[in-house]
Design an enzyme around this catalytic site. Sequence first.
Site, PDB file in Angstrom:
ATOM      1  N   LYS A  22       0.627  -1.132   0.026  1.00 47.43           N
ATOM      2  CA  LYS A  22       0.052  -0.142   0.117  1.00 47.43           C
ATOM      3  C   LYS A  22       0.911   1.237   0.129  1.00 47.43           C
ATOM      4  O   LYS A  22       0.708   2.086  -0.614  1.00 47.43           O
ATOM      5  CB  LYS A  22      -1.053   0.055   1.236  1.00 47.43           C
ATOM      6  CG  LYS A  22      -2.032   1.164   1.254  1.00 47.43           C
ATOM      7  CD  LYS A  22      -2.967   0.768   1.909  1.00 47.43           C
ATOM      8  CE  LYS A  22      -2.898   0.675   3.360  1.00 47.43           C
ATOM      9  NZ  LYS A  22      -2.658   2.096   4.129  1.00 47.43           N
ATOM     10  N   SER A  23       2.035   1.226   0.954  1.00 44.09           N
ATOM     11  CA  SER A  23       2.808   2.546   1.025  1.00 44.09           C
ATOM     12  C   SER A  23       3.409   2.691  -0.197  1.00 44.09           C
ATOM     13  O   SER A  23       3.366   3.841  -0.982  1.00 44.09           O
ATOM     14  CB  SER A  23       3.887   2.277   2.100  1.00 44.09           C
ATOM     15  OG  SER A  23       3.215   2.472   3.500  1.00 44.09           O
ATOM     16  N   ARG A  27       2.887   5.985  -3.381  1.00 40.53           N
ATOM     17  CA  ARG A  27       3.989   6.813  -3.603  1.00 40.53           C
ATOM     18  C   ARG A  27       4.193   6.628  -5.148  1.00 40.53           C
ATOM     19  O   ARG A  27       4.616   7.839  -5.752  1.00 40.53           O
ATOM     20  CB  ARG A  27       5.336   6.489  -2.852  1.00 40.53           C
ATOM     21  CG  ARG A  27       5.160   6.801  -1.455  1.00 40.53           C
ATOM     22  CD  ARG A  27       6.174   6.116  -0.544  1.00 40.53           C
ATOM     23  NE  ARG A  27       6.065   6.587   0.821  1.00 40.53           N
ATOM     24  CZ  ARG A  27       5.509   6.218   1.813  1.00 40.53           C
ATOM     25  NH1 ARG A  27       4.209   5.791   1.725  1.00 40.53           N
ATOM     26  NH2 ARG A  27       5.480   6.879   3.172  1.00 40.53           N
ATOM     27  N   GLY A 101      -5.109   8.116   5.345  1.00 39.27           N
ATOM     28  CA  GLY A 101      -4.031   9.134   6.117  1.00 39.27           C
ATOM     29  C   GLY A 101      -2.895   9.423   5.317  1.00 39.27           C
ATOM     30  O   GLY A 101      -2.309  10.382   5.137  1.00 39.27           O
ATOM     31  N   ARG A 129      -8.226  12.956  12.586  1.00 38.00           N
ATOM     32  CA  ARG A 129      -6.718  12.657  12.485  1.00 38.00           C
ATOM     33  C   ARG A 129      -5.804  13.739  12.558  1.00 38.00           C
ATOM     34  O   ARG A 129      -6.188  14.781  11.698  1.00 38.00           O
ATOM     35  CB  ARG A 129      -6.522  11.427  11.515  1.00 38.00           C
ATOM     36  CG  ARG A 129      -7.064  10.208  11.829  1.00 38.00           C
ATOM     37  CD  ARG A 129      -6.632   8.963  10.768  1.00 38.00           C
ATOM     38  NE  ARG A 129      -5.334   8.623  11.071  1.00 38.00           N
ATOM     39  CZ  ARG A 129      -4.695   7.807  10.359  1.00 38.00           C
ATOM     40  NH1 ARG A 129      -5.293   7.332   9.177  1.00 38.00           N
ATOM     41  NH2 ARG A 129      -3.361   7.290  10.542  1.00 38.00           N
ATOM     42  N   SER A 180       7.522   9.224  12.107  1.00 40.63           N
ATOM     43  CA  SER A 180       6.476   9.166  11.130  1.00 40.63           C
ATOM     44  C   SER A 180       6.613   9.448   9.398  1.00 40.63           C
ATOM     45  O   SER A 180       7.215  10.424   9.228  1.00 40.63           O
ATOM     46  CB  SER A 180       5.358  10.386  11.260  1.00 40.63           C
ATOM     47  OG  SER A 180       4.624  10.242  10.314  1.00 40.63           O
ATOM     48  N   GLN A 182       4.820   9.389   7.009  1.00 35.34           N
ATOM     49  CA  GLN A 182       3.692  10.099   6.497  1.00 35.34           C
ATOM     50  C   GLN A 182       4.285  11.599   6.590  1.00 35.34           C
ATOM     51  O   GLN A 182       4.248  12.479   5.514  1.00 35.34           O
ATOM     52  CB  GLN A 182       2.350  10.159   6.875  1.00 35.34           C
ATOM     53  CG  GLN A 182       2.008   8.628   6.450  1.00 35.34           C
ATOM     54  CD  GLN A 182       0.405   8.536   7.207  1.00 35.34           C
ATOM     55  OE1 GLN A 182      -0.006   9.576   7.909  1.00 35.34           O
ATOM     56  NE2 GLN A 182      -0.061   7.415   6.913  1.00 35.34           N
ATOM     57  N   ASP A 329       2.074  -0.942  11.967  1.00 32.42           N
ATOM     58  CA  ASP A 329       0.915  -1.193  11.529  1.00 32.42           C
ATOM     59  C   ASP A 329       0.667  -2.852  12.029  1.00 32.42           C
ATOM     60  O   ASP A 329      -0.497  -3.172  11.701  1.00 32.42           O
ATOM     61  CB  ASP A 329       0.812  -1.187   9.963  1.00 32.42           C
ATOM     62  CG  ASP A 329       0.639   0.286   9.577  1.00 32.42           C
ATOM     63  OD1 ASP A 329       0.403   1.058  10.426  1.00 32.42           O
ATOM     64  OD2 ASP A 329       1.078   0.433   8.441  1.00 32.42           O
ATOM     65  N   ARG A 402      -7.266  -3.009   9.655  1.00 34.51           N
ATOM     66  CA  ARG A 402      -6.465  -4.075  10.587  1.00 34.51           C
ATOM     67  C   ARG A 402      -6.990  -4.599  11.769  1.00 34.51           C
ATOM     68  O   ARG A 402      -6.796  -5.814  12.207  1.00 34.51           O
ATOM     69  CB  ARG A 402      -5.060  -3.252  10.678  1.00 34.51           C
ATOM     70  CG  ARG A 402      -4.398  -2.916   9.501  1.00 34.51           C
ATOM     71  CD  ARG A 402      -2.939  -2.534   9.588  1.00 34.51           C
ATOM     72  NE  ARG A 402      -2.468  -1.560   8.455  1.00 34.51           N
ATOM     73  CZ  ARG A 402      -2.209  -2.086   7.558  1.00 34.51           C
ATOM     74  NH1 ARG A 402      -2.382  -3.620   7.021  1.00 34.51           N
ATOM     75  NH2 ARG A 402      -1.674  -1.252   6.402  1.00 34.51           N
TER      76      ARG A 402
HETATM   77  C1  S3P Z   1       2.580   5.039   6.243  1.00 34.32           C
HETATM   78  C2  S3P Z   1       3.058   5.604   7.409  1.00 34.32           C
HETATM   79  C3  S3P Z   1       2.744   4.750   8.644  1.00 34.32           C
HETATM   80  C4  S3P Z   1       1.777   3.683   8.663  1.00 34.32           C
HETATM   81  C5  S3P Z   1       0.583   3.885   7.512  1.00 34.32           C
HETATM   82  C6  S3P Z   1       1.147   4.038   6.325  1.00 34.32           C
HETATM   83  C7  S3P Z   1       2.989   5.245   5.010  1.00 34.32           C
HETATM   84  O1  S3P Z   1       1.941   5.984   9.534  1.00 34.32           O
HETATM   85  O2  S3P Z   1       0.839   3.705   9.955  1.00 34.32           O
HETATM   86  O3  S3P Z   1      -0.080   2.826   7.453  1.00 34.32           O
HETATM   87  O4  S3P Z   1       2.686   4.778   4.034  1.00 34.32           O
HETATM   88  O5  S3P Z   1       3.918   6.315   5.105  1.00 34.32           O
HETATM   89  P1  S3P Z   1       2.813   7.248  10.242  1.00 34.32           P
HETATM   90  O6  S3P Z   1       3.697   7.850   9.433  1.00 34.32           O
HETATM   91  O7  S3P Z   1       1.607   8.222  10.923  1.00 34.32           O
HETATM   92  O8  S3P Z   1       3.631   6.462  11.229  1.00 34.32           O
END
Ligand code: S3P
Length: 442
Positions: A22-23, A27, A101, A129, A180, A182, A329, A402
């Site tokens: 997913k991440s 991107r 998010g 959030r 983080s 993100q 996660d 999850r």
């Molecule tokens: C993610 C970063 C994490 C993770 C989320 C995906 C990402 O969050 O929990 O499921 O793809 O960068 P945080 O950056 O808030 O820790």
Amino acid sequence: MTHLVVKPADKITGEIHVPGDKSISHRVIMLGALAKGETVVKGFLPSGDCLATVECFRKLGIEMESRMLNVERRAQELIIRGKGRRGLSQPKGILNVGNSGTTIRLMTGILAGQDFSSEITGDSSIQKRPMMRIVKPLREMGANIEGQGSRVKGQEEVYAPLLIRGQKIKGITYDLPVASAQVKSAIMLAGLFAVGTTQVIEKNKSRDHTERMFEYFGIGTGCEVSGMREFEAREINVPGDLSSAAFFLVAALITYSSQLTIHNVGLNPTRTGIIDVLHRMGAEFEVRDEQIISGEPRGTIFVSRTFEHSNIRLKGIKIDGEIVPRIIDEFPIIAVAATQAEGITEIRGARELRIKESDRIATISSELRKMGAKIQELDDGMIIEGPTKLKGAKVKSYGDHRIAMSLAIAGLIADGETIIDDTACIETSFPGFEKLLHETLV
Ligand code: S3P
């Protein structure tokens, strides 16, 4: 409301693939849109969260086309017709990220330095959030972002919807106050549009997919980016998501005689905390055939449990410190594994869990307790005492994918039937989860 009924099982068996990471999928849409030319993505994850990112970029004028490569594996090929770094155009309506998010935080970074204004929001969970963690550094870069303000524990906080008035922005050096990916990625993506150099410094390393993809596209190395540079499209291959594989891995480890192979799973070291923790708990499984494709490591996870192994119990351990971001996660499914481990599992330093898709400390504790687990909530973690024979119960996901999948795996080892309410959310990260689970329960 959709629900999932899970019956007890004594093994899971098969050779499986889990859907794309997913991440990485998020991107690649973002960098593909900003690259010059056609980026072809193999193994793209067509889940709710990633499709929300696709829709946002379509609204920003980027054409994308998708083709199902393998229906069983939910593997998609996505073609992104990138228009270069200055190719986005003002969206007609509000950008809607749904439950994602990653989409809202990373895109806000990109939108901050455009020469147009935009508004971005998401579902009711997204609107709760915290966004100050990205708004603060982006404002330091010169961004003009407004949201719904409030004060939380004396601190100013900001929530979606966010109004982003595109501005000329400048590079900064930013010390991350929380681990983080993100936040790190939002700043690095904003850095593409900033005058000068942008650098992010982190104490505890969070997932580094952005850094790896910047390097793959020839943008830069590490957490440093020089703004204003164009880059070319590239073909990219996305591995399966280790965070999705984790549900099946734990399922195989807590049932009796499972034989399970999970192919092509992402093994980026900033994500493999789950593998280290399960090994420390005494779990027996192997990771094989490691290779790097498109800058991301991947391999095969192999679990072979014989009746001999079935006597080897997991043992409780302490999880704290630098490993926390590498397993962030996976705490809900770790909590399930811990209910089957001998002794105490203590999780600390994981307060971030309280502000995920749900308050995961509260939600996984309350639902596993309904199944008979012994869990004590801590402000920043949990104490779980095992082993406990779980019992089937009526539990709920709180709209958190999850939590839903972790409870489904817990249901496999419970006495009687477990009914999990509100499971449509599973689509946000793992389309086909229920079908794959049924296929492995032969
Ligand atoms: C993610 C970063 C994490 C993770 C989320 C995906 C990402 O969050 O929990 O499921 O793809 O960068 P945080 O950056 O808030 O820790």
